[in-house]
Design a protein around this motif. Structure first.
Motif, PDB file in Angstrom:
ATOM      1  N   LYS A   1       0.815  -1.213   0.000  1.00  0.00           N
ATOM      2  CA  LYS A   1       0.000   0.000   0.000  1.00  0.00           C
ATOM      3  C   LYS A   1       0.847   1.259   0.000  1.00  0.00           C
ATOM      4  O   LYS A   1       0.406   2.317  -0.476  1.00  0.00           O
ATOM      5  N   LYS A   2       2.061   1.166   0.522  1.00  0.00           N
ATOM      6  CA  LYS A   2       2.922   2.345   0.552  1.00  0.00           C
ATOM      7  C   LYS A   2       3.302   2.797  -0.855  1.00  0.00           C
ATOM      8  O   LYS A   2       3.627   3.965  -1.075  1.00  0.00           O
ATOM      9  N   MET A   3       3.245   1.868  -1.795  1.00  0.00           N
ATOM     10  CA  MET A   3       3.580   2.224  -3.168  1.00  0.00           C
ATOM     11  C   MET A   3       2.560   3.194  -3.759  1.00  0.00           C
ATOM     12  O   MET A   3       2.876   3.934  -4.710  1.00  0.00           O
ATOM     13  N   LEU A   4       1.360   3.200  -3.211  1.00  0.00           N
ATOM     14  CA  LEU A   4       0.326   4.104  -3.712  1.00  0.00           C
ATOM     15  C   LEU A   4       0.664   5.563  -3.436  1.00  0.00           C
ATOM     16  O   LEU A   4       0.090   6.470  -4.059  1.00  0.00           O
ATOM     17  N   SER A   5       1.560   5.798  -2.489  1.00  0.00           N
ATOM     18  CA  SER A   5       1.942   7.173  -2.158  1.00  0.00           C
ATOM     19  C   SER A   5       3.025   7.720  -3.090  1.00  0.00           C
ATOM     20  O   SER A   5       3.360   8.898  -3.009  1.00  0.00           O
ATOM     21  N   LEU A   6       3.567   6.879  -3.964  1.00  0.00           N
ATOM     22  CA  LEU A   6       4.657   7.323  -4.843  1.00  0.00           C
ATOM     23  C   LEU A   6       4.252   8.490  -5.749  1.00  0.00           C
ATOM     24  O   LEU A   6       5.041   9.433  -5.912  1.00  0.00           O
ATOM     25  N   PRO A   7       3.051   8.471  -6.365  1.00  0.00           N
ATOM     26  CA  PRO A   7       2.685   9.636  -7.185  1.00  0.00           C
ATOM     27  C   PRO A   7       2.660  10.933  -6.386  1.00  0.00           C
ATOM     28  O   PRO A   7       3.102  11.981  -6.870  1.00  0.00           O
ATOM     29  N   TYR A   8       2.146  10.850  -5.155  1.00  0.00           N
ATOM     30  CA  TYR A   8       2.110  12.046  -4.307  1.00  0.00           C
ATOM     31  C   TYR A   8       3.521  12.494  -3.937  1.00  0.00           C
ATOM     32  O   TYR A   8       3.824  13.694  -3.960  1.00  0.00           O
ATOM     33  N   LEU A   9       4.386  11.543  -3.598  1.00  0.00           N
ATOM     34  CA  LEU A   9       5.767  11.888  -3.259  1.00  0.00           C
ATOM     35  C   LEU A   9       6.486  12.500  -4.453  1.00  0.00           C
ATOM     36  O   LEU A   9       7.255  13.458  -4.304  1.00  0.00           O
ATOM     37  N   PHE A  10       6.220  11.964  -5.642  1.00  0.00           N
ATOM     38  CA  PHE A  10       6.818  12.534  -6.850  1.00  0.00           C
ATOM     39  C   PHE A  10       6.330  13.954  -7.070  1.00  0.00           C
ATOM     40  O   PHE A  10       7.106  14.855  -7.433  1.00  0.00           O
TER      41      PHE A  10
ATOM     42  N   VAL B   1      15.017  28.097  -4.816  1.00  0.00           N
ATOM     43  CA  VAL B   1      14.894  29.421  -4.207  1.00  0.00           C
ATOM     44  C   VAL B   1      16.005  29.641  -3.186  1.00  0.00           C
ATOM     45  O   VAL B   1      16.639  30.707  -3.147  1.00  0.00           O
ATOM     46  N   VAL B   2      16.254  28.622  -2.356  1.00  0.00           N
ATOM     47  CA  VAL B   2      17.324  28.738  -1.353  1.00  0.00           C
ATOM     48  C   VAL B   2      18.679  28.889  -2.034  1.00  0.00           C
ATOM     49  O   VAL B   2      19.513  29.712  -1.622  1.00  0.00           O
ATOM     50  N   TYR B   3      18.921  28.114  -3.095  1.00  0.00           N
ATOM     51  CA  TYR B   3      20.203  28.196  -3.810  1.00  0.00           C
ATOM     52  C   TYR B   3      20.408  29.591  -4.404  1.00  0.00           C
ATOM     53  O   TYR B   3      21.456  30.218  -4.199  1.00  0.00           O
ATOM     54  N   TYR B   4      19.414  30.072  -5.146  1.00  0.00           N
ATOM     55  CA  TYR B   4      19.546  31.392  -5.760  1.00  0.00           C
ATOM     56  C   TYR B   4      19.636  32.490  -4.709  1.00  0.00           C
ATOM     57  O   TYR B   4      20.347  33.483  -4.897  1.00  0.00           O
ATOM     58  N   GLY B   5      18.896  32.335  -3.602  1.00  0.00           N
ATOM     59  CA  GLY B   5      18.903  33.359  -2.566  1.00  0.00           C
ATOM     60  C   GLY B   5      20.220  33.467  -1.834  1.00  0.00           C
ATOM     61  O   GLY B   5      20.556  34.537  -1.304  1.00  0.00           O
ATOM     62  N   LEU B   6      21.001  32.383  -1.791  1.00  0.00           N
ATOM     63  CA  LEU B   6      22.261  32.370  -1.048  1.00  0.00           C
ATOM     64  C   LEU B   6      23.474  32.440  -1.961  1.00  0.00           C
ATOM     65  O   LEU B   6      24.601  32.221  -1.496  1.00  0.00           O
ATOM     66  N   THR B   7      23.277  32.743  -3.242  1.00  0.00           N
ATOM     67  CA  THR B   7      24.405  32.864  -4.170  1.00  0.00           C
ATOM     68  C   THR B   7      24.243  34.133  -5.008  1.00  0.00           C
ATOM     69  O   THR B   7      23.155  34.710  -5.099  1.00  0.00           O
TER      70      THR B   7
ATOM     71  N   ILE C   1       7.328  21.048  -5.085  1.00  0.00           N
ATOM     72  CA  ILE C   1       7.487  21.710  -3.789  1.00  0.00           C
ATOM     73  C   ILE C   1       8.949  21.711  -3.351  1.00  0.00           C
ATOM     74  O   ILE C   1       9.544  22.784  -3.161  1.00  0.00           O
ATOM     75  N   ILE C   2       9.525  20.524  -3.200  1.00  0.00           N
ATOM     76  CA  ILE C   2      10.879  20.427  -2.645  1.00  0.00           C
ATOM     77  C   ILE C   2      11.921  21.015  -3.594  1.00  0.00           C
ATOM     78  O   ILE C   2      12.747  21.841  -3.195  1.00  0.00           O
ATOM     79  N   ILE C   3      11.889  20.594  -4.857  1.00  0.00           N
ATOM     80  CA  ILE C   3      12.877  21.092  -5.824  1.00  0.00           C
ATOM     81  C   ILE C   3      12.768  22.608  -6.015  1.00  0.00           C
ATOM     82  O   ILE C   3      13.794  23.313  -5.975  1.00  0.00           O
TER      83      ILE C   3
END
Length: 270
Positions: free
Chosen positions: A3-12, A25-31, A18-20
């Motif tokens: 059942k945990k595999m069903l969460s893969l689309p959401y994690l992707f 933003v953090v990379y550009y903001g600190l360079t 969101i994460i990337i």
């Protein structure tokens, strides 16, 4: 199949959208433009133009949030005291505008408030003074309250419906008046919903740039407008990201306060 595999689309989805982006933003903001580490982009918030925009954004956000709270709490109490069939329909009325595009809702208010708009046309027909609030802070606050009021009503309403009526009745049986019952029983128990509502209104109000652009006529710059211009007009992603990090700090503070006062998520919306 696990059942945990069903969460893969959401994690992707979270990783891709969101994460990337946050990492970028953090990379550009600190360079800087050469890729060297710097805090100059974040420190730029201290300049006169940026600090003024941030301060003005905070003031309008606080005022808009306070007005939403003053309007939402009595309304939520009325809804929570109604029968199921009644309040379900009225809650639907408040949710219904949220189904319409945010941009269209704001543009509708621009049409209503402009000098030759519907409201002023009716006022002139009735030989009343014209309402000249378009392109002013008042118009921006009005747009904030209209667009974000449901986000304040629903958490408070949800928290109020979870209060056991027997607790309120017990307070009244012990001689507590209406004011005492509200101050000592109802409001403290509904505080998680209030904190949740404040968070859900204050954060988008602080970061908005569409409302100030349309109802402020681009004459009133909030910090969201400054960041948007850095990305879309000047092309300075480093400065725009640095200012965005400053806003993230305010958002994180808001989220921490919400987590402290609403540990069990009692103020979560329906």
């Amino acid at each position: 199949m696990n059942k945990k595999m069903l969460s893969l689309p959401y994690l992707f989805w979270c990783a891709a959208f969101i994460i990337i982006p946050l990492c970028m933003v953090v990379y550009y903001g600190l360079t800087d433009k050469t890729g060297a580490f710097t805090l100059a982009n974040i420190a730029a918030i201290a300049t006169a133009e940026h600090s003024k925009a941030l301060w003005f954004s905070l003031v309008l956000s606080f005022v808009g949030t306070a007005i939403c709270l003053l309007l939402a709490y009595p309304l939520a109490m009325i809804l929570s005291g109604m029968k199921v069939s009644q309040h379900s329909f009225i809650v639907l009325i408040f949710i219904l505008p949220m189904w319409m595009n945010f941009l269209l809702r704001t543009m509708a208010w621009e049409t209503l408030l402009e000098k030759n708009g519907i409201i002023n046309t009716v006022l002139r027909f009735l030989h009343l003074p014209s309402l000249n609030i378009i392109n002013t802070p008042a118009a921006i606050i009005l747009g904030m309250v209209y667009n974000f009021l449901p986000f304040m009503v629903l958490p408070i309403y949800n928290a109020l419906t979870k209060i056991d009526p027997n607790v309120v009745n017990a307070a009244k049986d012990l001689g507590a008046g209406s004011v005492q019952t509200f101050c000592r029983i109802i409001f403290p128990l509904s505080l998680p919903g209030v904190i949740s509502g404040i968070t859900m209104v204050f954060v988008p109000a602080l970061t908005t740039f569409v409302i100030s652009t349309l109802l402020g006529g681009s004459k009133i710059l909030l910090i969201g407008n400054v960041i948007e211009q850095e990305f879309t007009q000047t092309g300075n992603w480093h400065l725009g990201s640095g200012l965005s990090i400053v806003l993230m700090i305010f958002i994180l503070i808001n989220m921490v306060l919400s987590a402290i006062f609403d540990k069990e998520g009692e103020g979560a919306t329906l």
